[in-house]
Design a protein around this motif. Structure first.
Motif, PDB file in Angstrom:
ATOM      1  N   LYS A 246      10.147   3.361  -1.019  1.00  0.00           N
ATOM      2  CA  LYS A 246       9.727   2.460  -2.084  1.00  0.00           C
ATOM      3  C   LYS A 246       9.189   1.163  -1.510  1.00  0.00           C
ATOM      4  CE  LYS A 246      13.231   4.252  -5.260  1.00  0.00           C
ATOM      5  NZ  LYS A 246      14.382   3.930  -6.124  1.00  0.00           N
ATOM      6  N   CYS A 247       7.895   1.118  -1.242  1.00  0.00           N
ATOM      7  CA  CYS A 247       7.249  -0.121  -0.781  1.00  0.00           C
ATOM      8  C   CYS A 247       5.823  -0.197  -1.316  1.00  0.00           C
ATOM      9  CB  CYS A 247       7.243  -0.199   0.737  1.00  0.00           C
ATOM     10  SG  CYS A 247       8.868  -0.265   1.496  1.00  0.00           S
ATOM     11  N   ALA A 248       5.569   0.391  -2.477  1.00  0.00           N
ATOM     12  CA  ALA A 248       4.201   0.512  -2.969  1.00  0.00           C
ATOM     13  C   ALA A 248       3.584  -0.857  -3.264  1.00  0.00           C
ATOM     14  CB  ALA A 248       4.172   1.390  -4.225  1.00  0.00           C
ATOM     15  N   VAL A 249       4.347  -1.767  -3.864  1.00  0.00           N
ATOM     16  CA  VAL A 249       3.796  -3.088  -4.212  1.00  0.00           C
ATOM     17  C   VAL A 249       3.456  -3.871  -2.948  1.00  0.00           C
ATOM     18  CG1 VAL A 249       4.280  -5.253  -5.383  1.00  0.00           C
ATOM     19  CG2 VAL A 249       5.070  -3.104  -6.386  1.00  0.00           C
ATOM     20  N   ALA A 250       4.351  -3.835  -1.951  1.00  0.00           N
ATOM     21  CA  ALA A 250       4.066  -4.509  -0.681  1.00  0.00           C
ATOM     22  C   ALA A 250       2.847  -3.892  -0.006  1.00  0.00           C
ATOM     23  CB  ALA A 250       5.287  -4.426   0.239  1.00  0.00           C
ATOM     24  N   ARG A 254      -0.732  -5.740   1.143  1.00  0.00           N
ATOM     25  CA  ARG A 254      -1.243  -5.603   2.514  1.00  0.00           C
ATOM     26  C   ARG A 254      -2.656  -5.022   2.523  1.00  0.00           C
ATOM     27  NH1 ARG A 254      -0.040  -1.269   5.921  1.00  0.00           N
ATOM     28  NH2 ARG A 254       1.570  -0.613   4.449  1.00  0.00           N
ATOM     29  N   TYR A 255      -2.919  -4.037   1.695  1.00  0.00           N
ATOM     30  CA  TYR A 255      -4.249  -3.419   1.647  1.00  0.00           C
ATOM     31  C   TYR A 255      -5.293  -4.407   1.115  1.00  0.00           C
ATOM     32  CZ  TYR A 255      -1.618   0.921   2.234  1.00  0.00           C
ATOM     33  OH  TYR A 255      -0.790   1.888   2.699  1.00  0.00           O
ATOM     34  N   CYS A 256      -4.905  -5.260   0.183  1.00  0.00           N
ATOM     35  CA  CYS A 256      -5.852  -6.249  -0.346  1.00  0.00           C
ATOM     36  C   CYS A 256      -6.248  -7.245   0.754  1.00  0.00           C
ATOM     37  CB  CYS A 256      -5.237  -6.983  -1.535  1.00  0.00           C
ATOM     38  SG  CYS A 256      -5.081  -5.970  -3.033  1.00  0.00           S
ATOM     39  N   VAL A 257      -5.284  -7.639   1.576  1.00  0.00           N
ATOM     40  CA  VAL A 257      -5.609  -8.538   2.694  1.00  0.00           C
ATOM     41  C   VAL A 257      -6.575  -7.862   3.660  1.00  0.00           C
ATOM     42  CG1 VAL A 257      -4.635  -9.743   4.691  1.00  0.00           C
ATOM     43  CG2 VAL A 257      -3.425  -9.787   2.498  1.00  0.00           C
ATOM     44  N   MET A 258      -6.320  -6.609   3.990  1.00  0.00           N
ATOM     45  CA  MET A 258      -7.210  -5.884   4.894  1.00  0.00           C
ATOM     46  C   MET A 258      -8.586  -5.672   4.274  1.00  0.00           C
ATOM     47  SD  MET A 258      -5.288  -5.691   7.446  1.00  0.00           S
ATOM     48  CE  MET A 258      -6.439  -4.803   8.477  1.00  0.00           C
ATOM     49  N   LEU A 296      -5.160   4.787  -4.170  1.00  0.00           N
ATOM     50  CA  LEU A 296      -4.013   5.705  -4.095  1.00  0.00           C
ATOM     51  C   LEU A 296      -2.705   4.988  -4.407  1.00  0.00           C
ATOM     52  CD1 LEU A 296      -4.917   7.786  -0.901  1.00  0.00           C
ATOM     53  CD2 LEU A 296      -5.023   8.534  -3.289  1.00  0.00           C
ATOM     54  N   THR A 297      -2.570   3.759  -3.923  1.00  0.00           N
ATOM     55  CA  THR A 297      -1.343   3.011  -4.174  1.00  0.00           C
ATOM     56  C   THR A 297      -1.203   2.650  -5.651  1.00  0.00           C
ATOM     57  OG1 THR A 297      -1.518   2.078  -1.945  1.00  0.00           O
ATOM     58  CG2 THR A 297       0.011   1.028  -3.462  1.00  0.00           C
ATOM     59  N   ILE A 298      -2.313   2.258  -6.290  1.00  0.00           N
ATOM     60  CA  ILE A 298      -2.259   1.957  -7.726  1.00  0.00           C
ATOM     61  C   ILE A 298      -1.869   3.200  -8.514  1.00  0.00           C
ATOM     62  CG2 ILE A 298      -3.662   1.313  -9.718  1.00  0.00           C
ATOM     63  CD1 ILE A 298      -5.210  -0.573  -7.902  1.00  0.00           C
ATOM     64  N   LEU A 299      -2.440   4.333  -8.171  1.00  0.00           N
ATOM     65  CA  LEU A 299      -2.076   5.580  -8.860  1.00  0.00           C
ATOM     66  C   LEU A 299      -0.594   5.904  -8.648  1.00  0.00           C
ATOM     67  CD1 LEU A 299      -5.181   7.827  -8.044  1.00  0.00           C
ATOM     68  CD2 LEU A 299      -4.602   6.743 -10.227  1.00  0.00           C
ATOM     69  N   ILE A 301       1.868   3.714  -8.124  1.00  0.00           N
ATOM     70  CA  ILE A 301       2.673   2.782  -8.918  1.00  0.00           C
ATOM     71  C   ILE A 301       2.660   3.188 -10.386  1.00  0.00           C
ATOM     72  CG2 ILE A 301       2.833   0.397  -9.706  1.00  0.00           C
ATOM     73  CD1 ILE A 301       1.756  -0.472  -6.988  1.00  0.00           C
ATOM     74  N   VAL A 302       1.476   3.533 -10.913  1.00  0.00           N
ATOM     75  CA  VAL A 302       1.373   3.950 -12.319  1.00  0.00           C
ATOM     76  C   VAL A 302       2.185   5.216 -12.572  1.00  0.00           C
ATOM     77  CG1 VAL A 302      -0.229   4.775 -14.081  1.00  0.00           C
ATOM     78  CG2 VAL A 302      -0.856   2.834 -12.658  1.00  0.00           C
ATOM     79  N   ALA A 303       2.107   6.176 -11.651  1.00  0.00           N
ATOM     80  CA  ALA A 303       2.849   7.433 -11.823  1.00  0.00           C
ATOM     81  C   ALA A 303       4.356   7.193 -11.818  1.00  0.00           C
ATOM     82  CB  ALA A 303       2.465   8.414 -10.716  1.00  0.00           C
ATOM     83  N   LYS A 304       4.833   6.311 -10.939  1.00  0.00           N
ATOM     84  CA  LYS A 304       6.268   6.027 -10.889  1.00  0.00           C
ATOM     85  C   LYS A 304       6.738   5.325 -12.156  1.00  0.00           C
ATOM     86  CE  LYS A 304       6.879   5.835  -5.871  1.00  0.00           C
ATOM     87  NZ  LYS A 304       7.232   4.990  -4.703  1.00  0.00           N
ATOM     88  N   LYS A 305       5.943   4.377 -12.652  1.00  0.00           N
ATOM     89  CA  LYS A 305       6.323   3.693 -13.899  1.00  0.00           C
ATOM     90  C   LYS A 305       6.345   4.670 -15.075  1.00  0.00           C
ATOM     91  CE  LYS A 305       4.885  -1.027 -12.814  1.00  0.00           C
ATOM     92  NZ  LYS A 305       4.027  -2.169 -13.214  1.00  0.00           N
ATOM     93  N   LYS A 306       5.372   5.563 -15.123  1.00  0.00           N
ATOM     94  CA  LYS A 306       5.327   6.552 -16.198  1.00  0.00           C
ATOM     95  C   LYS A 306       6.525   7.496 -16.118  1.00  0.00           C
ATOM     96  CE  LYS A 306       2.249   9.909 -18.387  1.00  0.00           C
ATOM     97  NZ  LYS A 306       0.931  10.596 -18.313  1.00  0.00           N
TER      98      LYS A 306
END
Length: 459
Positions: A246-250, A254-258, A296-299, A301-306
């Motif tokens: 569980k580190c999807a938000v982090a 990190r991906y946005c910085v890159m 992929l990370t956004i998908l 996070i959405v899947a886990k919340k759902k």
């Protein structure tokens, strides 16, 4: 029963310790490798270019007669002030630190049976990232400075063994989830390599882009140093993320910085008229791969919340259905009964015993022991360890009934229902009470059941 339970627990603990034997064996092997790597001929960035020598001899020469000091205090064979030289020196010391950490954790894991899996995973992480970074900086240094492709096969073999063990440990911990983590980890390595190569092979175009923004030479140099540090930190976090769940938000941050870095390098290449096509392609690859990671990370996070929302809704539906079924099944219908009065004319009456007979029977019977009753003190803040809103809502009689049923188990155990924790979170307790109410309804008084239903409906 209690002795049997303790024996079963001891047996389970013993089996777990035996099961961790493999982790302890590999921890011992890893500790031995962290020492053995100093006794193999390796290619180091030393006083003579492209020299194969035992690592412990290199360290001895480094602390004995090093001609330079990186950052003013780190002994180094490379002249300080050059960005690549300073990075090579820092990574070498980081590699030495990783070897020391691996040795300590490996030895502790051998003797710490219960924590052996966790300690082995952490030790393998440090050994893997230390070896891979040292191997990468050696290759990068000699290629950038002398355009030589120098490969240290012994060192790369150690790094490959550490990475393979790290992958096996991740498979054991994550099982099927390891493949998505591996894909994101490989993408992160591609991004780091692509950005590093563009910054190393065509730093002029990036410097020109910064100069066009009004930045001087020292500021640009500082930005390049920060860029290198960000790439190394991104690699370390990617390797750490490889074995976590569980580190999807982090990851998204990190991906946005890159993405910002890759996008700027791509812009600098496009703005340069004398750009290198290969470097431009690498910058575009880094940008596209980073965008894919973000998607992929956004998908994920959405899947886990759902999934979490569906699980909560399903649990609420199950609880409401159980409560509704219980309320329907436990309706009480009252019927008035009438009896016709008949005058007494004397003689025995059916069902009524004479006084003498009653006295004789009473004398012959032995007094049955009375069932002890539980009397709890009046509930207030001063005679309890913690405040409990449900117990506070009960009367003294209902409190006694609740204590007999669910705390002291005077009327038998209810294995399907968890223990009630005074002052704690008892949502699961109330849910299970109404799910299995059909089995234990005859034990629960109506008034207490009504209070429990009223309280559970508010949770």
């Amino acid at each position: 029963m209690r002795n049997l339970s303790m024996k079963e627990q001891d047996k389970s603990t013993e089996n777990k310790a035996k099961k961790n034997l493999g982790y302890r064996v590999f921890a011992a092997i890893l500790a031995a490798l962290s020492i053995g790597i100093f006794f193999i001929p390796c290619i180091s960035i030393g006083p003579i270019t492209y020299l194969e020598e035992f690592l412990f001899k290199v360290i001895g020469e480094l602390f004995g007669n090093a001609p330079f000091k990186a950052f003013g205090f780190l002994p180094s064979f490379l002249m300080s002030g050059y960005l690549l030289n300073d990075f090579a020196t820092c990574i070498f010391y980081f590699f030495l630190l990783c070897c020391v950490i691996t040795l300590v954790l490996g030895v502790v894991a051998v003797f710490c049976k219960k924590k052996a899996p966790t300690l082995l995973r952490v030790a393998t992480y440090f050994f893997a990232v230390g070896c891979t970074l040292q191997a990468a900086i050696v290759v990068s240094y000699y290629y950038i400075e002398f355009r030589l492709l120098v490969l240290d096969y012994f060192f790369l073999a150690f790094a490959a063994c550490a990475v393979l063990l790290y992958f096996v440990l991740a498979c054991i911990k994550l099982r099927k989830g390891v493949w998505s983590n591996m894909a994101l980890g490989i993408f992160s390595i591609i991004v780091c390599v692509a950005i590093g190569m563009t910054a190393a092979f065509d730093s002029d175009s990036i410097s020109q882009a910064f100069n066009a923004m009004g930045l001087n030479h020292d500021t640009v140099k500082l930005i390049f140093a920060i860029l290198g540090a960000v790439l190394i930190v991104n690699y370390l976090l990617s390797a750490m993320r490889f074995i976590q769940k569980k580190c999807a938000v982090a990851d998204l941050i990190r991906y946005c910085v890159m993405l910002v870095i890759a996008g700027f390098i791509t812009y600098a290449q496009l703005a340069n008229k004398d750009r290198d096509v290969i470097v431009l392609i690498l910058a575009i690859i880094a940008t596209v791969v980073t965008l894919g990671q973000i998607a992929l990370t956004i998908l994920e996070i959405v899947a886990k919340k759902k999934a979490l929302k569906n699980a909560v809704e399903e649990e609420n539906k199950e609880l409401n259905a159980a409560i509704a079924e219980t309320a329907t099944a436990e309706e009480v219908y009252v019927r008035d009964e009438y009896a016709e009065a008949i005058p007494y004319t004397g003689g025995p009456v059916e069902g009524v015993e004479m006084a003498e007979e009653v006295a004789d029977e009473a004398a012959q019977q032995t007094a049955a022991p009375e069932t002890p009753k539980v009397e709890t003190a009046d509930y207030n803040f001063y005679n309890t360890k913690s405040f409990d809103p449900f117990i506070a809502s009960l009367s003294t009689e209902e409190r006694n009934q609740f204590t007999e049923l669910y705390i002291l188990n005077y009327k038998g155990t209810m294995p399907e229902i968890p223990s009630y924790e005074v002052g704690g979170n008892n949502k699961d307790f109330f849910r299970k009470v109404f799910i299995y109410l059909g089995q234990y309804r005859d034990r629960i008084p109506d008034g207490l059941l009504s209070k429990m239903y009223e309280f559970a409906s508010k949770l």
